[in-house]
Design an enzyme around this catalytic site. Sequence first.
Site, mmCIF file in Angstrom:
data_model
loop_
_atom_site.group_PDB
_atom_site.id
_atom_site.type_symbol
_atom_site.label_atom_id
_atom_site.label_comp_id
_atom_site.label_asym_id
_atom_site.label_seq_id
_atom_site.Cartn_x
_atom_site.Cartn_y
_atom_site.Cartn_z
ATOM 1 N N PHE A 1 8.381 1.049 -2.926
ATOM 2 C CA PHE A 1 8.573 1.395 -4.373
ATOM 3 C C PHE A 1 9.108 2.635 -4.627
ATOM 4 O O PHE A 1 10.267 2.719 -5.076
ATOM 5 C CB PHE A 1 7.359 1.085 -5.132
ATOM 6 C CG PHE A 1 7.295 1.673 -6.472
ATOM 7 C CD1 PHE A 1 8.237 1.304 -7.446
ATOM 8 C CD2 PHE A 1 6.257 2.482 -6.836
ATOM 9 C CE1 PHE A 1 8.388 2.099 -8.757
ATOM 10 C CE2 PHE A 1 6.143 3.159 -8.171
ATOM 11 C CZ PHE A 1 7.281 2.892 -9.158
ATOM 12 N N VAL A 2 8.145 3.720 -4.353
ATOM 13 C CA VAL A 2 8.976 5.196 -4.500
ATOM 14 C C VAL A 2 9.977 5.505 -3.594
ATOM 15 O O VAL A 2 10.998 6.184 -3.946
ATOM 16 C CB VAL A 2 7.773 6.154 -4.627
ATOM 17 C CG1 VAL A 2 8.248 7.658 -4.540
ATOM 18 C CG2 VAL A 2 6.604 6.051 -5.669
ATOM 19 N N ASP B 1 11.780 1.711 7.567
ATOM 20 C CA ASP B 1 10.689 0.809 7.183
ATOM 21 C C ASP B 1 10.505 -0.385 7.843
ATOM 22 O O ASP B 1 11.339 -1.109 8.618
ATOM 23 C CB ASP B 1 11.061 0.394 5.644
ATOM 24 C CG ASP B 1 9.988 0.289 4.662
ATOM 25 O OD1 ASP B 1 9.176 -0.782 5.054
ATOM 26 O OD2 ASP B 1 9.853 0.770 3.679
ATOM 27 N N ASP C 1 8.676 0.590 13.004
ATOM 28 C CA ASP C 1 7.181 1.137 12.422
ATOM 29 C C ASP C 1 6.943 2.692 12.960
ATOM 30 O O ASP C 1 7.175 2.854 14.057
ATOM 31 C CB ASP C 1 6.284 0.081 13.012
ATOM 32 C CG ASP C 1 4.768 0.267 12.504
ATOM 33 O OD1 ASP C 1 4.817 1.282 12.073
ATOM 34 O OD2 ASP C 1 4.174 -0.504 12.663
ATOM 35 N N LEU D 1 6.873 8.875 3.515
ATOM 36 C CA LEU D 1 6.024 7.943 2.470
ATOM 37 C C LEU D 1 5.591 6.734 2.997
ATOM 38 O O LEU D 1 5.041 5.846 2.362
ATOM 39 C CB LEU D 1 7.193 7.502 1.392
ATOM 40 C CG LEU D 1 7.685 8.741 0.514
ATOM 41 C CD1 LEU D 1 8.945 9.768 1.019
ATOM 42 C CD2 LEU D 1 8.415 8.214 -0.697
ATOM 43 N N TYR E 1 -7.261 4.061 3.044
ATOM 44 C CA TYR E 1 -6.274 4.782 2.385
ATOM 45 C C TYR E 1 -6.597 6.231 1.853
ATOM 46 O O TYR E 1 -5.897 7.298 2.121
ATOM 47 C CB TYR E 1 -5.866 4.119 1.062
ATOM 48 C CG TYR E 1 -4.515 4.654 0.406
ATOM 49 C CD1 TYR E 1 -3.407 4.630 0.896
ATOM 50 C CD2 TYR E 1 -4.729 5.092 -1.074
ATOM 51 C CE1 TYR E 1 -2.214 5.068 0.305
ATOM 52 C CE2 TYR E 1 -3.834 5.646 -1.638
ATOM 53 C CZ TYR E 1 -2.582 5.834 -0.923
ATOM 54 O OH TYR E 1 -1.301 6.145 -1.712
ATOM 55 N N ARG F 1 -1.725 -3.212 -8.500
ATOM 56 C CA ARG F 1 -1.964 -1.975 -9.414
ATOM 57 C C ARG F 1 -1.749 -2.443 -10.740
ATOM 58 O O ARG F 1 -1.114 -3.558 -11.144
ATOM 59 C CB ARG F 1 -0.707 -0.850 -8.888
ATOM 60 C CG ARG F 1 -1.336 -0.243 -7.593
ATOM 61 C CD ARG F 1 -0.482 0.944 -7.112
ATOM 62 N NE ARG F 1 0.623 0.377 -6.607
ATOM 63 C CZ ARG F 1 1.688 1.026 -5.948
ATOM 64 N NH1 ARG F 1 1.241 2.353 -5.644
ATOM 65 N NH2 ARG F 1 2.668 0.587 -5.236
#
Length: 336
Positions: free
Chosen positions: A26-27, A46, A71, A88, A160, A201
Amino acid sequence: MSQVIEPRGEAGRPAARSVVTGGAGFVGSHLCRALVASGNSVVCIDSLSTGRRENVADLLHDPRFTLVEADIVEPLRVGGPVDFVFHLACPASPVDYFRMPVATLRAGGHGTYHALCLAREKNARFVLTSTSEVYGNPLQHPQDEDYWGNVNPVGPRACYDESKRFSEAMTVSFRKQYQVDTGIARLFNSYGPAMREDDGRVVPTFVKQALSGAPLTVMGDGSQTRSLCYVDDTVRGILALAHSAESGPVNIGNPHEITVRELAEHIRELTGSASALSYTEAHPDDPQRRRPDISKAGRLLGWEPRVSLLDGLKKTIAAFSAADGPAAGHVPFAPG
């Protein structure tokens, strides 16, 4: 096994070349788009475990952009010069890190180590996107960067929270021991186009439910607060830190605090939905208050958010309403 990425078009290489781990997330996808728009060449790394190729589909044919499916927990070698490493890569949604707790911890451990090793090798500026989750369920309000947090190291969110806390410690240690040029950004609840509908979220969940006419599921009584930062503002903050000499950590978020119940009502009104609010049991260790103190970002980086909550929600709802789904309707990044 090491992955080798050779540079493309080095003869006419722009002034800066960036590696973005988690760049199809996303970001990350918004950051890649902003970097390319500013003339940078970008290597996006990614695993696509939570990121999506369609998030960067508009960049795939640009010679300044390279997507590498790999990865970051495995050693990585990138050919040619690198000026910036933006790290990120890490599952950031509860849906994802509850499903992949070990992978989440490895992204913060092995992944951060490998990204820092690359920055050290290339003498590049390293920027870690950490999170407000390092503050846990805070006992101090608002949260400034000197607050150590209130984190349960064995709770359901620990994979997390502790992944990011370890990432910060690793980043600080590389700076101290190897003099790597590092910066730490602590992001607060970013939202906007390219979030997955099943992200889990609060914003994509409410928007999807409102657009479909389903009840909006509010955890607990909805009195818990969030401070939501539109993704363009988040990306501006990350870039402001990258182009500074500051080490951080620096809070990047919007200090406008809103209850989850108020957020649900805003989204219901903006979508014209008749959806009811449905109250469900809160997740364990769900933070009750979340609001950044961004005075440090303003003082050191000259940064503050510009997009109001209502304007950001309108853009997000428009993207989710687009015929091609929530990844469509990217709003062009506005630099400066």
